[in-house]
Each structure stands twice: as structure tokens, then as C-alpha cells.
Enzyme design. Structure first.
Site, short mmCIF file in Angstrom:
data_model
loop_
_atom_site.label_atom_id
_atom_site.label_comp_id
_atom_site.label_asym_id
_atom_site.label_seq_id
_atom_site.Cartn_x
_atom_site.Cartn_y
_atom_site.Cartn_z
N ASP A 87 5.63 -0.95 1.05
CA ASP A 87 5.89 -0.85 -0.37
C ASP A 87 6.15 0.61 -0.71
OD1 ASP A 87 6.01 -1.74 -2.96
OD2 ASP A 87 3.90 -1.30 -3.33
N THR A 112 10.66 0.23 -6.44
CA THR A 112 10.36 1.65 -6.26
C THR A 112 11.30 2.26 -5.24
OG1 THR A 112 8.14 0.78 -6.27
CG2 THR A 112 8.39 3.15 -6.12
N THR A 113 11.40 1.58 -4.09
CA THR A 113 12.24 2.11 -3.04
C THR A 113 13.68 2.22 -3.50
OG1 THR A 113 10.78 0.95 -1.52
CG2 THR A 113 12.81 1.85 -0.61
N ASP A 172 3.20 -7.88 -5.93
CA ASP A 172 4.64 -7.82 -6.19
C ASP A 172 5.21 -9.21 -6.43
OD1 ASP A 172 4.47 -5.17 -5.91
OD2 ASP A 172 5.56 -5.01 -4.02
#
Lengths: 535, 654
Positions: free
Chosen positions: A58, A91-92, A396
Site C-alpha cells: 500500500d 496513493t501510489t 481499502d
């Protein structure tokens, strides 16, 4: 320079150096996170100085574990973490998108273009992309009964990027059912009503959904039942322990009898409260073999426990504050703050309450409830880092299902949206704009391709081939994504690969904002510390 | 350590792992088999306590809870009835927030561990055997998943990520860390491993490890251990010999800044309010609170020199919310190093504001606050028998830990009935009584001064040359000397006191000596004073720094002349000094006024005054104009409580 006069120790980076510092930081962060992306990404195992292990795929978790010190990188990281706070995922993607915007801009800036022009282009492109997203998204109708299949597909898409397929598929059902359980019509979904509990026990595949509640503590009296069926549940926030009142400090007694009298009086008021609970129990349970369970947010001291145990009541103390709410949603009844007006209406109901002991850890399961609006995802795993990773993934997954229900829309995944948006920008938007802003749009459009490119790269495919075949299909009017196994174009709709609309929108929104800010920096001033040292 | 032997005695490093199970399960009164069987069955589910019978203590491997009336036989009932509410064990939960707080805490737990070790060591001195302190107040009994019993501090420690050095945040007892090579169960794709350089264990930790593995008498010598600690303590875990519970050690992550920049209240506040870290710490507190039968209070140490006071404030808010009636005793500590970092004017304004804001916030969230930490310990009067290098946290924290340990002793003493005065200690009180006494009466002053004498002079013999009261010096900064305060209230603890000729002094002799001194003292006698006495001195464990000067003898006796003048600069440590007597005192007095007035001045000058320099800083910490004025109000109220004559109306600031 005026600043030099004010502070001779201040360090100043001029225009191009400042810009390159920012670009390099963005690229650096991109490099770290890039390999995370997608179902073929690399999981990171972080081993600390003392041998502690953390596992994560994550981006959010990874960013938090990194001791980032570069100010530019911190800015990007904060944006990405905010992305996670708002939409629960992406996020990534945010980090690599910002990195790519900077990288594309670098090419033009090195050729002498002014960052301002690029930024103007970004702005136009951003607005156009958001409009395009509105058209591109797949609306999902969420009536009384949401379409479970589409929710599952979204959850599966998220979970498969964090866990291996079999486990991801197992968790897919769990998270979808959990969200549907806590969902109430016409109200925003409160994911806190899904309790996530973990046990270091057995294996990851033993993770399950408990319709009801799992508490991480047990009763503290040996005579209380460890297993009870047909239970009335009393959820309360009433102190059942002896507490010293203000005047009761030991220094104000004239003699020992007075002191003892005070103690006895205090004790009696606690006992009164306990007796009221016992009365209620006798009222509802007498003559039946029903049981009675008290779950209290405040403490219960041994004498009170003892009284309750003798009355055949199971009592738990110091329950989590949130569990008060969850218990009521799961079992019914209401949480009471005083024992003065207890009625049978306050009570909830559970078909089964039992305790599970693992070493010193005790778990109390409240199951077989009637119409649960709260539930527990019980994560099991052989060690802490496995549990932590599953926990992140579950979180998530829950968010993605919630987003879908609230957005009433999904977006085709596997890079399909990015390629489509890029073609839209290049083929239509760019042509409608005059002048050098076109280059900004071009840079933005190319930066969008980083998502399919990275997906391809992480799968060990040739990025150029993949991009060419994808854009080709799109130009022919087919909306396709990337098949990570073969590198061939696929139809994400057929494969059931869907992303969250909110996540995509947030990425498109926040990425260019940060990139523009960083590009427009033309001087970096730092008083005190050397910023050229490697971080 | 063996008493009375000469020459080099190897010092034991006690490390209490768990109880010795062979000696414990003894029924106090013969019961028949079926009852015994029932008892054994039921105790599986209970928490730990002692049972006291015929002045013998019985500790069960997994003994019953305090009130086993219903499940025990009649014969047990008799015993239990003697343990009324007042006498039953009352737990303390300890918080350590911030780097320096953890340094102090580490020493503190080393003392406790040493006491536990001495209690069980057949060779230890009688006073350690009869210490009669209830360790369960601070420790909890648990059990690993493999069924091995454990005994660990009831502690929550919060620090930066990476501040644990070579210690795992999961502690050492509960899991054997799987090696990274064991593979990843949850991912079938690629795995990339990022391993940080393993922290090397220092000689002390190596030796602990060897002893744990029962490798035959390790070859690491005491002198080498002491030397390696003197030179190379970097983390607080480097000198800790205690086993911690997996829930105890919490690392703050995601700060993204240099620890040096984590230097103010506002930053700390934001860190915990964002994200789930605050929730997780609160959950851990609940874990420890849930298993307590009668919590007597929470003792909280916070490093208030930086962002950790903001962290602490939000934790304290939760405590006030969830455990409203549980009293909190707060030690706000700061290291001598803090005073050296204020190089520029801007920094010092920020830090002054921080002092005011953080003190105001913390003091309003606890029942009693004790500021601890002198700008220079070595130059202070406390150090007349000490030789402390101020820059070394390892050394200065040991002094503060000793004083806090002493203050803590009365909370653990066994309460006797009205008639039962033990010959080993007297003056037991619980945390609530202590706070109530100091802060609950008269002036309602919630700030106390910590004084210590380390070690105090001999109690009998040349009593009037070196009075005890004159030797107690403040560890609280910015206090006034020689204040005549007729309203003062104090509570003192003297333990392990020695008389003339190294003889231990009995409890009643200490009481008498202190009473005489109060009568003869020239300054005003405090309005109220409480005295606790114990015969058990402060044991000096091996990882204690060498901070005594050469006037301190083997048992903490004060030598009238240093043995050899030639080695005068030398410092004496755990190999030369085995235990010391201690005296410490908490005092509610007007002597703390300068401390309060300074803080009030800071907030007025930099925060409240129109156009003041610090207003922007405070805004960036999230304080609105009104909140700043509230802080000023709060501080001036505290000043007024102690000094009603002084005019401190808020008008003159405008």
C-alpha cells in the site's frame, strides 16, 4: 541580493536549480512507489533495525514508514496521504502521476519553455479530463438493493492489488457483505460500524465475517459462563466500581468508624446499581433458560462482578466506546447511561455469546443476532505482519465499496480510462487550444499514460508495445485496458475490472495542483540547513 | 550482589522473566481434593493477586482475583474477608511519552526489575527480602500463547519511530520474530526486501541475551559493561534490562521531519489528531485498564520540551473523557540538553511560547503536575554527592528516575489496619490520597515541586550538622530558594536511611528524626506534612551510570573524607555502590511562583500583547485569539492561587 543582506547564512537556489531539485524529488518518490502499482506489483518487506518486519503493498503505508525529509517529497507525500484520507485509495497513483507530470515538464523546460505556459496547459487539460471523466464513467444505479456483482468487481479490483488472488476473492465477499450490512437507506455509510478485529491464530484463509460483534476482552470472573445461548444484551455506560468521592480522601476522618461508615456508604451505592441490573435480569429471564449479558463501557470491580456472577449474569467491563454504538446496531436495544429506569426495551438480543481464549488474550463473540446493522471482520493470520497487511487491504476494500455506493458510478480500470483520456486530450482538446498551451496539454496527456505504462512494466511487458497497441485500439473506438498476463488489450467491462470514480477524480484534481506549484517555484531559500545533501 | 563480602563480587543482572512456578501453588489452609481441584480450574480465568495469610504471602501461578468468595471453599473465605477494598491491590498504569521520558522510565523500570530480582535471590540482603512492596501495582501478569506466564510493566511508551534501537517493538517475550526469509504468505508476486542495518547489541544487552539463553557464565566482565554503557548509550533501550509487553512500546510514524523540528506543541498536536495513531494508543491504554480491578491512578511522564507535549495533551484528553475519576500524576520532564539548543532569538521565542502553551494545556488535564528537569544538573545543589555530565541523557535521567522511584514507593506499600504498623515501612498512601493532599485542599495549587536528596546524610548521630531537610534540593527548575510559606504542604519519603556507622535506621527512628528536625528548623514549618518511610534502599542495578562522587560509600553512606585524594575526579558507579538511601519530597509551595510567572510572562509578552512577535507562531499551531487569552487566564489563575496579593489583572497587558 537583498536576502543575503538580511541573512548571510541563508542558502539560495536559483531558478533552474530550484526547479530541478523539485523535479528530482518528485521522480525519486515516483521510483520508490512505482513498483507497487497493480496486481503484478512488488510487495515490500521492510525489516527494521531490531528485526521487526512490516509488509506492505500500500502506497499510503509505505509513505508513512519512510522517513522522508526532502521538503518537496514531503509536499507530494502529504498530497498522496490526503488522497488516501479522502478516497481511501490511489496513493501510489497520485505519487507516480505527479512524478510523471514533473518528468514530462522537464523535457519542455529544458528546451527553454517557461513553466507558466505549461501550468496554463495543465489547467486546461485538467478541466477537460474531469469533464471527460463525467462522460466516461459507468453509472451504477443504487436502489434499495445495490447490484452486488458490480460492488464485488470493484472490491476485487482493489483487493487483488494487495493480496494474492484466492485470498482477495475470499475477502471480496466479506467486505461487500460487511458494507451492505451497515448500510442504511438515505444515510451516509459509517465504516466505523464495521469492526475489524484480529487474532494471531491459524491462517489468513480463516479470516471471516462475523454477523454480530467480536470484543477483544472477556468476563473477569471465573463463575461466569463461557458459552451462553439466547442472551439478552444490556449495553451500558455505568460505573460499577467503588470510587472515592472528593470528600473521601483519607485525611479528613476524625476516627476509624467514621471512615468505615463512609466506605460502606460508597460501597452500598455501587451495590444498589448492580442490584437494579439483577432485578431486570430476573424480570426477563425468570422461568426461561435465557441468559443475560452486561457489556459496560465503564469498570466493574470484583465485588460487583461477584454479585453479577451469583445472579448468573455474564458481565464485561471497559468495552470500547465505539462498541457501544456497534452493539446496539448489531443486537438492538439501546445503550443506557443510568440504571435508574431500566426496562426490557433497553435490551438487545443475541442467539449466542461465547468466549475464545488465546494465551492471555480473550475474545468474546456476540453472534446469531437478528437484524444486524453492524458486523465484524475477523482477520486471522499466523503472524503480526501478515495480519497488518490483510488489515490494510480490508480497509481499502471497504472504502472502495463505500465509494461505489456513494458515487453511484465506477470507472473502467486496467488503464482504460487513462488511455481514453489521453486520446481525448490529444485528438480533441489540444486542437481546440491555440498557442503554446498546447504543449502543456500534451505533457499532461502523456503523463496520464504512466498508469498503463507502470502496469505493463510491473508485469514485465514492453511498455512501448503495450502503449501502441492500446492507443491503436482506442483510436478504432474500442475502450480497452491492459491484460497483465499477456500484454494484449482487453475489455475491462468483460473482465470485471473497475476503479472508483472518486479516486480517479481526486487524482486528476490534486496531481496537477501540486505539480503546478512545484513548477512555479523559482527560488528556494533555506536558512540554517544544507539542502543539497542527499536525502 | 552479595553483602559484606570483600573483593570483586560479580554483580548479578536480575531480569525477572516470570515466576518460579515450583514454589507457588500452596493452599493456605488445607482443603479437600475436590475443592482444590475446583480452585485450580477457576483460577485459569482470573487476574493475579496475592493472598496474605498469617503474615505470609502466597502468590499463585495464576491466582484468583481479589474476591474469590463464590468459588472458593469456606476456608478461603476467611482469608479473603481480611482483604477489604482498602487493602486490595490497586493498580497504576504508567505512561512514558517522548524521548527523555523514556530514558527516565528505562531507569525507573530497571530499579523495579532489580527489586524483583533481589526479592527472589536467596543471597540478597534481608531488607530486600522484606521489602513488602506490592509489585503488582506496577506490573501485570500475563501468559503467552504458548502458555508461558509473563510478568511485565503495565506501561505505555510513546516515542519516535526508530528510537527503540535494537529492541523490537513487540518486546521479547511474546513472539519469536519470524525471519524475513520465511516468505510472504499474502502475496504470490515479487517481493522486495528493504532491510535496515541491524542495530548492534552493546555489551550489556549481549550479556543479558547470553544469560537468557543460559550460556554458561558469559565472559563479558562487569567493568567492560559499565564502560561500554558510559561511552555508548544512544537509545534508551541500550541500558534497559526489562521485558516489555507487546502492547507497551508504540512508535510514532509518518512524521516526515527531523526530530529536531518536532519541537513544539502545535506539531505534536497535529500528529496525533491526524490519522489513527491517537486511537491506537488509546486502545492500548484500554487494554491495560480493562484488566485492572481497582485502578488507583495513572502516572504519566512526558518529555515536554517538544512536540510530545502536544501528543500527551491529546492522550490526556482521552483519559479525562474515558476514565473521568482516575487521577493522573504528571511529571513533565525535560533534559538539560534542551536548554542548549536555543541558539537564536527566534528559536527561544518559539520555545518560550511552547513552554507557556504546553504547561497550560498539560496542567489543566491532570490532577497534579510536577515539572522536572534542571538546566544544569551538575551545577545544581542536588549534585553535591554526584558527578553528572549534563550532555549525557543516560546520566541525568538516572537522577530523575531515582527521585520518581522514591515518590512512587508509598503507592505500593501495603496498607496496614489501624493497629498494624509494620517494622519495615510506614506511611502508605495511594495516588489519589497523595494528589488530594497536595492539590485538593486550601489553595488548590496543582503544581508541585520535586525535591530529592541523593543520598541523604545519616539520620542519627551527627544529625544537626547535616539536617535532612536542608539536603533536599529541588529538581524542578525556576524555583525560589528560602521561601517562607506558611501554607506549604509536603509529602516526604525516606527509604533505606542509614545511621551512624552504616547501621540501618528503624522506621520509628526516621520518623522521630524528621519530626525533631521540623521542630528545630529555622524556617516556617509547612502547614501539613506527610512522611512515608521504608527500610528498603534504592538498589543500584548494573546498567546504572557511574554518577556518584567518591564521597559515596558502598551502601550509599557518606564518607567524611575521600579515601584517596589521587583519584578524586573519578566517579563511582554500580560496581562500587550497591545501594543508596534516598529521600524525596513533593511540595506544594509558593517557591514555584517564578516558574509560573515566567510562563505567564511569556504568553503575555509574545502571545497576547498586540502586535506581538509570537502571534503568528501560535496561529500556525492552531490557536485562535481567544484560546491564547484563555491560556493567559489559566496561567494567571494559577499564579493568583499562590499569590493573592499580587495584582495580575489582565488589563495591564493591554
Amino acid at each position: 541580493m537583498s536576502l543575503r543582506v538580511l541573512n548571510p547564512n541563508a542558502e539560495v537556489l536559483n531558478k533552474s536549480a530550484a526547479l530541478h531539485m523539485n523535479i528530482n524529488a518528485a521522480k525519486g518518490l515516483q521510483d520508490v512507489l512505482k513498483s507497487n502499482l497493480g496486481p503484478k506489483g512488488t510487495i515490500k518487506m521492510l525489516v527494521g533495525g531490531a528485526g521487526d518486519i512490516k509488509l506492505t503493498k500500500d502506497g499510503n503505508t509505505l509513505l508513512k514508514e519512510m522517513q522522508i525529509q526532502n521538503p518537496t517529497a514531503i509536499m507530494i507525500a502529504r498530497t498522496a496521504v490526503a488522497q488516501d484520507d479522502i478516497s481511501g485509495d490511489g496513493t501510489t497513483s497520485t505519487v507516480i502521476f505527479i512524478g510523471e507530470l514533473m518528468k514530462q515538464s522537464e523535457r519542455y523546460i529544458d528546451e527553454g519553455m517557461h513553466p507558466r505556459v505549461l501550468v496554463d496547459g495543465f489547467e486546461i487539460a485538467k478541466r477537460a479530463t474531469l469533464q471527460f471523466l463525467e462522460k466516461f464513467k459507468t453509472p451504477v444505479v443504487m436502489g434499495e438493493e445495490p447490484d452486488k456483482e458490480i460492488l464485488k468487481m470493484v472490491a476485487r479490483t482493489t483487493l487483488r492489488t494487495k493480496l494474492y488472488e484466492a485470498l482477495a476473492d475470499q475477502l471480496t465477499d466479506i467486505v461487500v457483505n460487511a458494507v451492505l450490512c451497515v448500510r442504511k437507506p438515505e444515510e451516509p455509510i459509517d465504516l466505523f460500524m464495521v469492526e475489524i478485529m484480529h487474532m494471531r491464530h491459524k491462517f489468513d484463509v480463516d479470516t471471516r465475517l462475523v454477523e454480530g460483534l467480536v470484543l477483544d476482552h472477556g468476563s473477569r470472573h471465573p463463575d461466569m459462563k463461557r458459552h451462553a445461548e439466547n442472551c439478552y444484551i444490556l449495553t451500558c455506560n455505568v460505573s460499577l466500581e467503588y470510587e472515592k468521592s472528593e470528600i473521601n480522601a483519607g485525611f479528613f476522618y476524625s476516627n476509624a468508624e467514621q471512615r468505615e461508615a463512609m466506605v460502606a456508604a460508597e460501597r452500598r451505592s455501587v451495590d444498589e446499581r448492580v442490584k437494579k441490573i439483577i432485578e431486570l435480569k430476573n424480570k426477563v429471564c425468570n422461568g426461561t433458560d435465557n441468559n443475560f449479558v452486561v457489556i459496560n463501557q465503564k469498570g466493574i470491580d470484583p465485588p460487583s462482578l461477584d454479585l453479577l456472577a451469583r445472579a448468573g449474569i455474564v458481565a464485561l467491563r471497559r468495552a470500547k466506546r465505539r462498541n457501544m454504538e456497534r452493539l446496539v446496531l448489531a443486537c438492538g436495544g439501546e445503550a443506557v447511561n443510568s440504571v435508574d429506569d431500566l426496562t426490557p426495551d433497553c435490551l438487545g438480543w443475541a442467539g449466542l455469546v461465547y468466549e475464545h481464549v488465546l494465551g492471555e488474550e480473550k475474545y468474546t463473540f456476540v453472534e446469531k443476532v437478528k437484524h444486524p446493522h453492524s458486523c465484524t471482520i475477523l482477520i486471522k493470520g499466523p503472524n503480526d505482519h501478515t495480519i497488518a497487511q490483510i488489515k490494510d487491504a480490508v480497509r481499502d476494500g471497504l472504502r472502495s465499496v463505500k465509494n461505489t455506493i456513494e458515487d453511484e458510478a465506477v470507472v473502467l480500470g486496467a488503464g482504460a480510462f487513462e488511455v481514453a483520456a489521453r486520446q481525448h486530450l490529444v485528438n480533441e482538446v489540444k486542437k481546440s487550444v491555440k498557442g503554446r498551451a498546447q504543449l502543456g496539454i500534451q505533457a499532461f496527456a502523456d503523463a496520464l499514460l504512466i498508469v498503463p505504462k507502470t502496469l505493463a512494466e510491473n508485469s514485465g511487458l514492453d511498455t512501448q508495445d503495450v502503449i501502441i497497441s492500446l492507443t491503436g485500439e482506442h483510436d478504432n473506438g474500442n475502450v480497452v485496458g491492459l491484460n497483465q498476463h499477456t500484454g494484449e488489450p482487453i475489455d475491462p467491462q468483460m473482465e470485471g475490472i473497475f476503479d472508483n470514480y472518486a479516486v480517479k477524480r481526486q487524482i486528476i484534481n490534486s496531481g496537477p495542483v501540486i505539480a503546478s506549484q512545484l513548477l512555479l517555484v523559482d527560488e528556494v531559500i533555506r536558512a540554517g540547513r544544507n539542502m543539497r545533501k542527499p536525502t | 550482589m552479595v553483602w559484606g563480602q570483600n573483593g570483586q563480587v560479580k554483580k548479578k543482572t536480575y531480569r525477572s522473566l516470570y515466576f518460579n512456578s515450583s514454589t507457588t501453588l500452596v493452599p493456605p489452609i488445607p482443603v479437600n481434593n475436590s475443592q482444590w481441584f475446583r480452585l485450580l480450574n477457576s483460577i485459569r480465568f482470573c487476574c493475579l493477586s496475592y493472598l496474605t495469610f498469617n503474615s505470609q504471602r502466597f502468590r499463585f501461578l495464576n491466582p484468583p482475583c481479589n474476591y474469590p468468595k463464590s468459588f472458593c471453599s469456606r476456608s478461603f473465605l476467611q482469608i479473603v474477608d481480611n482483604l477489604s477494598d482498602e487493602q486490595s491491590m490497586k493498580e497504576l498504569v504508567t505512561f512514558q511519552v517522548g524521548s527523555y521520558a523514556n530514558f527516565i522510565g528505562s531507569h525507573f523500570w530497571n530499579f523495579q526489575d532489580e527489586l524483583l530480582g533481589l526479592l527472589e535471590d536467596p543471597q540478597s540482603h534481608l531488607i530486600f527480602k522484606n521489602q513488602n512492596l506490592d509489585m503488582d501495582v506496577l506490573y501485570r501478569t500475563g501468559e503467552t500463547q504458548q502458555g508461558i506466564p509473563t510478568y511485565t510493566p503495565r506501561l505505555i511508551s510513546v516515542d519516535f519511530q526508530g528510537s527503540l534501537g535494537s529492541m523490537s517493538s513487540r518486546g521479547t517475550l511474546y513472539n519469536h520474530n519470524p525471519s524475513p526469509s520465511s516468505g510472504v504468505a499474502t502475496w504470490t508476486g515479487n517481493v522486495s526486501t528493504q532491510a535496515s542495518e541491524p542495530h548492534k547489541k552493546n555489551l550489556f544487552l549481549q550479556r543479558l541475551y547470553d544469560e537468557g539463553q543460559e550460556i554458561n557464565e558469559s565472559e563479558i566482565l562487569d567493568t567492560d559493561v559499565v564502560k561500554s554503557l558510559e561511552d555508548g548509550v544512544q537509545y534508551w533501550t541500550d541500558f534497559s534490562k526489562v521485558h516489555y509487553h507487546p502492547q507497551s512500546l508504540f512508535e510514532l510514524n509518518g512524521l516526515w521531519m527531523d526530530p529536531k523540528e518536532f519541537n513544539n506543541y502545535g506539531i505534536g498536536r497535529n500528529t496525533v489528531s491526524e490519522g489513527l495513531q491517537g486511537d491506537e494508543i488509546n486502545e492500548r491504554l484500554r487494554f491495560f485498564m480493562e484488566e485492572c480491578d481497582h485502578v488507583q491512578g495513572i502516572q504519566f511522564m512526558v518529555d515536554d520540551s517538544g512536540g510530545f507535549s502536544g501528543v500527551a495533551a491529546s492522550l490526556l484528553e482521552n483519559i479525562a473523557d474515558e476514565y473521568t475519576n482516575v487521577p493522573v500524576l504528571l511529571f513533565s520532564v525535560r533534559s538539560p540538553n534542551y536548554y542548549n539548543t536555543l541558539t537564536s532569538r527566534k528559536l527561544s521565542i518559539t520555545s518560550n511560547l511552547h513552554d507557556a502553551v504546553s504547561f497550560s494545556a498539560l496542567s489543566s488535564l491532570c490532577k497534579l503536575i510536577v515539572p522536572v528537569g534542571l538546566p544544569s544538573l551538575n551545577e545544581s545543589r542536588v549534585s553535591q554527592y554526584l558527578n553528572v555530565e549534563d550532555v549525557k541523557l543516560y546520566q541525568s535521567s538516572a537522577v530523575y528516575a531515582s527521585a520518581i522511584h522514591s515518590i512512587n514507593l508509598p503507592f505500593r506499600m501495603k496498607k496496614m489496619g489501624p493497629t498494624g504498623e509494620s517494622s519495615n515501612e510506614s506511611g502508605a498512601m495511594d495516588l489519589y490520597e497523595c494528589i488530594q493532599m497536595l492539590a485538593g485542599q486550601g489553595r488548590q495549587n496543582t503544581v508541585a515541586i520535586l525535591d530529592a536528596a541523593m543520598p541523604p546524610p545519616s539520620m542519627t548521630g551527627k544529625r544537626f550538622q547535616q539536617p535532612l531537610l536542608g539536603n533536599l534540593h529541588p529538581l524542578t527548575p525556576e524555583t525560589a530558594h528560602d521561601v517562607d510559606d506558611s501554607q506549604a504542604i509536603e509529602t516526604m519519603i525516606v527509604h533505606g536511611a542509614l545511621g551512624a556507622g552504616e547501621k540501618e535506621v528503624s522506621v520509628s527512628e526516621v520518623r522521630e528524626a524528621v519530626e525533631t528536625e521540623y521542630e528545630n528548623t529555622s524556617s516556617t514549618r509547612p502547614r501539613f506534612s506527610h512522611l512515608s518511610v521504608s527500610r528498603c534502599p534504592l538498589p543500584i542495578p548494573l546498567p546504572f551510570p557511574s554518577i556518584f562522587n567518591n564521597l559515596v560509600g558502598r551502601r550509599g553512606d557518606l564518607l567524611s573524607n575521600s579515601p584517596t585524594v589521587s583519584e578524586s575526579p573519578s566517579r563511582r558507579g554500580p560496581l562500587d555502590v550497591h545501594s543508596i538511601p534516598m529521600a524525596a519530597r513533593l511540595r506544594s509551595s509558593t517557591a514555584v511562583l517564578p516558574f509560573l510567572e515566567n510562563r505567564l510572562g511569556y504568553i503575555r509578552k509574545f502571545g497576547i500583547e498586540r502586535g506581538s512577535i509570537g502571534a503568528n507562531v501560535l496561529t500556525s499551531w492552531g490557536f485562535g485569539r481567544e484560546e491564547i487569552e484563555d491560556i493567559g487566564e489559566n496561567l494567571s489563575k494559577m499564579v493568583l492561587a499562590l499569590n493573592p496579593q499580587q495584582e495580575y489583572s489582565s488589563d495591564d497587558s493591554d
